[in-house]
Write a protein that holds these residues in place. Structure first.
Motif, short mmCIF file in Angstrom:
data_model
loop_
_atom_site.label_atom_id
_atom_site.label_comp_id
_atom_site.label_asym_id
_atom_site.label_seq_id
_atom_site.Cartn_x
_atom_site.Cartn_y
_atom_site.Cartn_z
N LEU A 43 -32.14 -12.24 -65.31
CA LEU A 43 -32.35 -12.64 -63.92
C LEU A 43 -32.90 -11.48 -63.08
O LEU A 43 -32.35 -10.39 -63.08
N GLY A 44 -34.00 -11.75 -62.39
CA GLY A 44 -34.60 -10.76 -61.51
C GLY A 44 -35.43 -9.70 -62.20
O GLY A 44 -36.00 -8.83 -61.53
N GLN A 45 -35.53 -9.76 -63.53
CA GLN A 45 -36.24 -8.71 -64.27
C GLN A 45 -37.60 -9.16 -64.77
O GLN A 45 -38.16 -8.55 -65.68
N HIS A 46 -38.15 -10.22 -64.20
CA HIS A 46 -39.44 -10.72 -64.64
C HIS A 46 -40.53 -9.68 -64.40
O HIS A 46 -40.49 -8.93 -63.42
N VAL A 87 -37.97 -6.11 -51.51
CA VAL A 87 -36.86 -7.07 -51.61
C VAL A 87 -36.46 -7.26 -53.06
O VAL A 87 -35.27 -7.27 -53.41
N LEU A 88 -37.44 -7.40 -53.93
CA LEU A 88 -37.15 -7.57 -55.36
C LEU A 88 -36.44 -6.35 -55.92
O LEU A 88 -35.47 -6.49 -56.69
N LYS A 89 -36.87 -5.18 -55.53
CA LYS A 89 -36.23 -3.95 -56.01
C LYS A 89 -34.76 -3.88 -55.56
O LYS A 89 -33.86 -3.53 -56.35
N LEU A 126 -28.04 -6.62 -58.52
CA LEU A 126 -27.65 -7.23 -59.78
C LEU A 126 -27.08 -6.19 -60.74
O LEU A 126 -26.10 -6.45 -61.45
N ALA A 127 -27.69 -5.01 -60.78
CA ALA A 127 -27.20 -3.95 -61.65
C ALA A 127 -25.79 -3.52 -61.25
O ALA A 127 -24.92 -3.29 -62.11
N GLU A 131 -19.80 -3.91 -62.20
CA GLU A 131 -18.47 -4.31 -61.72
C GLU A 131 -17.80 -5.27 -62.70
O GLU A 131 -16.60 -5.14 -63.00
N ILE A 132 -18.56 -6.24 -63.19
CA ILE A 132 -17.99 -7.20 -64.14
C ILE A 132 -17.64 -6.52 -65.45
O ILE A 132 -16.61 -6.81 -66.07
N GLU A 133 -18.47 -5.57 -65.88
CA GLU A 133 -18.19 -4.83 -67.11
C GLU A 133 -16.88 -4.05 -66.99
O GLU A 133 -16.05 -4.07 -67.91
#
Length: 640
Positions: free
Chosen positions: A584-587, A600-602, A608-609, A614-616
């Motif tokens: 996601l977001g890495q296209h 904005v994309l950056k 996301l990173a 955080e989830i890790e």
């Protein structure tokens, strides 16, 4: 007048280049110049051209191109076109190619017009310099993206009689297509060889399902195999398993729950949990009355169980009672199963629930939620599900039952159910900390909404009025709801967008459905359904009416070895990690050339990173890590 430098980049996939000549035009405010057939696009190469133009073009508006056919026409995957020279204000003018295939001749003159890569709304073109170009592009899109029809009461798919009828830009690239085709051919070959032998063998004990337990299994799949009988793991799957969309907090005792007088203590306990807000339910009524399949001349069976569960202070969700069928007039009351029942009777009841969960996951989650907004299933694909997809020949809801389920599910589909903040609130799960799916869905939704969609929308729509006055935007919204979703406005789907907030909500819904929601159901199937007794594709005996149950009764009800191997084969194939995966977001496609959208994309990628980390960290302290909504694990679009 002056010298123009033109750079053209071709994609790097295997068949991206073309031997056909391409003719170019430069179009400015004061005229256009035909540069002739000066380009032969070659794979992985950036071609640079320098041309002298004697005509004064003024500010550069468009690049036109036409791919000429020789004896054989080859498609061309154009990444981008850049122009430097007079009329580009000293910078680089980028054409809006958007990493797309260029196929046949387009338009009356056979040329395709490409505007500047800077995104524009209708309001951004007060002098109507791009009006004709926009109208032409919309007309071409309508010819390529056409609505099809499959069954009454279902959402409309894209028209087409085969996968080759899908729009060229919606098909797999060659590397993905090759991997998919070779992998599918291999699993079908293995299934044919081993599956034939399975027809002469039988399962005698539950442990015999180890024969089809996949190699290369995930750690969680191994955990499921060893602990599938545990009540805690049974309840956990309603929160964080492959289908976390069914569970809801009870606001009253369900009307279909029939408690006989001798179970007054159970009723008191349920009412106590209800008062404290710790009573939950999973109701499979969607399956009630669905016509079951007949497999190799043997009748299969479908149930519509109801499960009542209680949330413990430590976050565990434990089953309290299972009712396998709704009450029916003139029939004895349905049998209730309790944790205190004989172990085999309680295990059989839970196995029926897991089979019902499998049916809804395969049919509702994949065909409905995974593809509803993406809308990239062709009519041929939908029609061929029972005949070409072997798994539908071994599931109890195959052979027509799956269509019935889809029609029922879509009839009750609401806009709020697609938006995690609304859906989790409606199901009473917002404050359930052990709902890791819920926590991660909210955080991912928030990142998509606040960090990406809202900031992008604010760049191009400066007010609510700009949204309301955009005819293209309003037509897009109305077509999705009235045509694609077959008049879903009575279930909350909008037919117009009145504000920037409403637009952002709608776009976020589209993005999350095709990314996070799909990932939450797609990734889990290999973990939770590889061990066949935890998610059987069919049941070969009717729901029990007695608690006198043996292991043989459970084995006889579960799929045969051939059915089990077919289930395992396709669960492993469909649930595998993709070798060509775009998170996601890495296209890599450059959809915007302006610095604003690029910034904005950056920022979105950075958000996301951070969320992924955080989830890790959280997962490191959990007994059962939940990874399905880690941004690094979420595909950038629906994929299999």
């Amino acid at each position: 007048m002056g010298k123009y430098r033109i750079r053209v980049a071709t994609g790097d996939s295997l068949l991206a280049g073309s031997s056909n000549l391409v003719q170019l035009w430069l179009v400015g405010e004061h005229g256009e110049k035909d540069l002739g057939k000066i380009l032969r696009p070659i794979r992985t190469r950036e071609v640079q051209l320098e041309v002298e133009v004697s005509l004064y073009l003024g500010r550069l508006l468009l690049v036109k191109l036409r791919k000429h056919k020789s004896l054989v026409g080859f498609d061309w995957f154009c990444k981008w076109i850049a122009v430097q020279g007079p009329g580009t204000q000293g910078g680089t003018w980028w054409a809006g190619c958007y990493d797309r295939w260029r196929e046949r001749e387009k338009g009356k003159d056979g040329a395709e017009q490409l505007s500047c890569g800077r995104a524009r709304t209708v309001r951004d073109d007060p002098q109507n310099q791009f009006k004709k170009h926009r109208e032409q592009e919309l007309e071409e899109r309508r010819k390529v993206y056409r609505w099809g029809f499959w069954k009454e009461g279902l959402i409309l798919p894209i028209a087409g009689n085969s996968q080759w009828d899908l729009p060229r830009n919606e098909r797999f690239l060659e590397d993905k297509d090759l991997d998919f085709s070779l992998s599918l051919a291999k699993v079908l070959k293995d299934l044919a060889l081993k599956g034939t032998l399975d027809l002469t063998n039988s399962v005698r004990r539950l442990e015999d399902f180890s024969k089809v337990f996949p190699r290369g299994k995930t750690p969680l799949a191994e955990r499921v195999r060893n602990s599938w009988k545990d009540d805690a793991l049974f309840g956990y799957q309603f929160l964080n398993g492959a289908n976390p969309m069914l569970l809801r907090r009870s606001t009253s005792l369900p009307s279909r729950l029939v408690l006989p007088p001798e179970m007054e203590d159970l009723k008191t306990q349920l009412e106590k949990e209800l008062q404290t807000g710790s009573l939950f339910e999973a109701d499979f009524s969607l399956l009630d009355g669905v016509k079951p399949n007949v497999i190799i001349f043997k009748q299969q069976y479908v149930a519509a169980p109801l499960v009542m569960l209680k949330l413990q202070p430590d976050g565990r969700l434990l089953p309290m009672v299972i009712q396998l069928q709704p009450p029916r007039n003139g029939c004895p009351p349905p049998v209730l199963f309790l944790p205190s029942d004989p172990p085999m009777a309680w295990l059989l009841a839970k196995t029926w629930v897991r089979s019902s969960d499998f049916q809804l996951h395969q049919l509702q989650s994949h065909l409905l939620r995974g593809h509803l907004i993406a809308e990239v299933i062709s009519v041929a694909t939908m029609r061929s599900l029972p005949s070409l997809h072997p798994i539908y020949k071994v599931v109890s809801t195959g052979n027509g039952g799956h269509v019935d389920i889809l029609q029922r599910a879509i009839a009750g589909l609401t806009y709020r159910s697609f938006c995690p903040p609304d859906d989790l609130a409606d199901r009473g799960l917002l404050d359930v900390k052990s709902s890791l799916y819920g926590q991660d869905a909210l955080r991912l939704w928030g990142a998509i909404s606040r960090r990406y969609v809202e900031k992008m929308v604010s760049l191009f729509y400066k007010s609510d009025g700009a949204v309301k006055d955009d005819p293209e935007l309003q037509a897009w919204c109305r077509e999705i709801t009235e045509t694609g979703l077959q008049g879903a406005q009575d279930r909350g789907f909008p037919i117009s967008l009145e504000s920037r907030a409403q637009l952002c909500h709608f776009i976020t819904t589209c993005i999350f459905t095709c990314t996070g929601q799909h990932a939450s159901t797609h990734h889990g199937q290999l973990d939770w359904y590889s061990w066949i007794p935890n998610g059987p594709c069919t049941m070969r005996k009717p729901p029990p009416i007695s608690k006198d149950v043996t292991e043989k009764d459970i084995v006889d009800a579960l799929p045969g070895l051939h059915q089990a191997r077919t289930q395992k084969t396709f669960i492993k194939f469909l649930g595998r990690r993709q070798p060509v995966m775009v998170a996601l977001g890495q296209h890599k496609e450059n959809y915007f050339s302006d610095p604003g959208p690029q910034a904005v994309l950056k920022q979105f990628q950075e958000e996301l990173a951070a969320l992924d980390k955080e989830i890790e960290v959280r997962n490191a302290g959990l007994d059962l890590p939940y990874e399905y909504l880690r941004p690094s694990m979420v595909e950038n679009s629906v994929t299999i």
